[in-house]
Design an enzyme around this catalytic site. Structure first.
Site, PDB file in Angstrom:
ATOM      1  CD1 TRP A 102      27.256   8.883   0.326  1.00 17.87           C
ATOM      2  CD2 TRP A 102      28.114   6.916   0.929  1.00 17.87           C
ATOM      3  NE1 TRP A 102      26.810   7.941  -0.558  1.00 17.87           N
ATOM      4  CE2 TRP A 102      27.316   6.729  -0.218  1.00 17.87           C
ATOM      5  CE3 TRP A 102      28.754   5.808   1.494  1.00 17.87           C
ATOM      6  CZ2 TRP A 102      27.145   5.474  -0.813  1.00 17.87           C
ATOM      7  CZ3 TRP A 102      28.579   4.568   0.891  1.00 17.87           C
ATOM      8  CH2 TRP A 102      27.796   4.401  -0.240  1.00 17.87           C
ATOM      9  CG  ASP A 173      33.432  10.742   0.438  1.00 20.12           C
ATOM     10  OD1 ASP A 173      33.745  10.755  -0.773  1.00 20.12           O
ATOM     11  OD2 ASP A 173      32.564   9.975   0.917  1.00 20.12           O
ATOM     12  CE  LYS A 197      28.921   7.417  -6.318  1.00 23.19           C
ATOM     13  NZ  LYS A 197      29.210   7.126  -4.933  1.00 23.19           N
TER      14      LYS A 197
HETATM   15  C1  LIG Z   1      29.275   6.539  -3.777  1.00 26.36           C
HETATM   16  C2  LIG Z   1      29.842   7.193  -2.593  1.00 26.36           C
HETATM   17  C3  LIG Z   1      30.634   6.496  -1.668  1.00 26.36           C
HETATM   18  C4  LIG Z   1      30.879   5.007  -1.774  1.00 26.36           C
HETATM   19  O1  LIG Z   1      31.789   4.748  -2.748  1.00 26.36           O
HETATM   20  P1  LIG Z   1      32.364   3.257  -3.001  1.00 26.36           P
HETATM   21  O2  LIG Z   1      33.424   3.519  -4.017  1.00 26.36           O
HETATM   22  O3  LIG Z   1      31.211   2.438  -3.491  1.00 26.36           O
HETATM   23  O4  LIG Z   1      32.894   2.753  -1.717  1.00 26.36           O
HETATM   24  C5  LIG Z   1      31.177   7.191  -0.627  1.00 26.36           C
HETATM   25  N1  LIG Z   1      30.965   8.504  -0.473  1.00 26.36           N
HETATM   26  C6  LIG Z   1      30.195   9.212  -1.338  1.00 26.36           C
HETATM   27  C7  LIG Z   1      29.990  10.664  -1.125  1.00 26.36           C
HETATM   28  C8  LIG Z   1      29.617   8.573  -2.420  1.00 26.36           C
HETATM   29  O5  LIG Z   1      28.854   9.264  -3.275  1.00 26.36           O
END
Ligand SMILES: *Cc1c(COP(=O)(O)O)cnc(C)c1O
Length: 361
Positions: A102, A173, A197
């Site tokens: 990511w 993030d 999540k």
């Molecule tokens: C799942 C995830 C993403 C992607 O998220 P989307 O909402 O599908 O774009 C980005 N960064 C991390 C750390 C993730 O776990």
């Protein structure tokens, strides 16, 4: 009705109490004769849902007045470009810590907008650890330091203590560990998370911004891509993802009722310790992550034999355990145990793992 033990990395399981409350209100939200899905986003009923969700999140995050919460769409992945687009001019620098797929994707997107440095990367060891953050190595003119606080695929996380005293403008993030343990949320200039999540259903991205940081770097951009638009319009410039925001509000209320982030962290530590201790003491299962960098949310493990891993996934499914297969880029297994995962489910998984080990000696 029987529910499965869902260890999915995302969209992840929701708290049952939240689903029950939403079900109860599905056809007729608080006597207004409509589902939340059918409400005008300009209605008084929806406004209240919107403000309450935002205020509950602020309370859980302990946010100060300098910060604001935005409800956006396009997933965490859209923040990979929106963030640098709003902060950087082409000649500006920014620094990225590469701790997994990511972070790598975010780095790739940022390169469209500025001069991007890699501060450090743990790719050399398949992202099994978090590299040391040496601020002395960051270019003086760097506008921010980008982190991914929890690496969903590899099962590592950045300890809040290791970033507490950093001097850089930190952006992060936090998709897979937001509100799972106590970070100083006021430390971040920008922090974002796809909701699916730890916060609710997909379709909503929660973005925490320090208002001055956005203002100082303000640029002329298309309205929908400009943080300033959403700040000025309280995330209602256009139709927000109303139902996802409503669900996120219910999850936030559930988190508050449990006792907030402090209590959630306690529970999350207990769940993670149970599973890591079991893995570390077993003869069959292994977790190769550096101990102090282990994620509390995504626990990866292998048997050391790919065929046996496949068998594990197959047999666990028959035992009502779903979505435990590791990400295709790492293989093995991954148990995602976000806030909503009860400790009983972790115990159930461990019992299954014990039986599996005995049967496959
Ligand atoms: C799942 C995830 C993403 C992607 O998220 P989307 O909402 O599908 O774009 C980005 N960064 C991390 C750390 C993730 O776990």
């Amino acid at each position: 009705m029987n529910r499965v033990y869902n260890f999915s990395a995302g969209p992840a399981m929701m708290p049952v109490e939240v689903l029950e409350e939403a079900a109860k209100e599905m056809l007729n939200y608080k006597g207004c004769g409509s589902s939340v899905m059918e409400l005008s986003h300009r209605s008084a009923e929806y406004k209240e849902i919107h403000e309450e969700a935002k205020n509950l999140l602020k309370e859980l995050m302990n946010l100060d007045d300098k910060h604001e919460i935005l409800f956006l769409q396009g997933g965490a992945s859209s923040q990979f470009y929106m963030l640098p687009m709003n902060i950087l001019n082409k000649e500006d620098r920014a620094s990225y810590l590469i701790t997994g797929s990511w972070a790598k994707k975010a780095y790739k997107e940022a390169k469209y907008f500025g001069q991007i440095d890699i501060l450090a990367s743990s790719e050399d060891d398949n992202f099994t650890y978090i590299p040391e953050i040496k601020e002395n190595n960051i270019a003086k003119e760097s506008k921010y330091l980008y982190l991914c606080t929890n690496n969903t695929i590899y099962g590592t996380r950045i300890d809040p203590k290791t970033i507490k005293n950093l001097k850089s403008n930190i952006v992060a993030d936090m998709s897979s560990n937001i509100l799972s343990e106590e970070y100083d949320m006021n430390q971040f200039k920008i922090a974002f998370a796809g909701a699916q999540k730890n916060l609710g259903p997909s379709g909503l991205t929660v973005v925490v911004v320090e208002k001055d940081f956005i203002e100082e770097n303000k640029k002329d951009l298309p309205s929908m891509l400009n943080y300033t638009t959403h700040l000025e319009k309280d995330s209602m410039y256009n139709t927000p993802p109303c139902y996802s925001i409503y669900m996120c509000g219910l999850v936030a209320k559930w988190m508050k009722n449990i006792g907030g982030v402090k209590k959630l962290e306690e529970l999350n530590r207990e769940k993670a310790k149970l599973l890591y201790d079991f893995i570390d003491n077993s003869n069959l299962y292994k977790n190769n992550i550096k101990k102090e960098d282990r994620s509390l949310m995504n626990i990866v493990f292998v048997t050391g034999d790919e065929e046996l891993d496949k068998e594990f996934v197959k047999e666990s499914k028959a035992a009502n355990i779903v979505n435990i297969k590791g990400h295709r880029s790492v293989g093995g297994m991954r148990a995602s145990i976000y806030n909503a995962m009860p400790i009983e489910a972790v115990e159930y998984l461990i019992n299954f793992m014990k039986d599996f080990e005995i049967q496959h000696k």
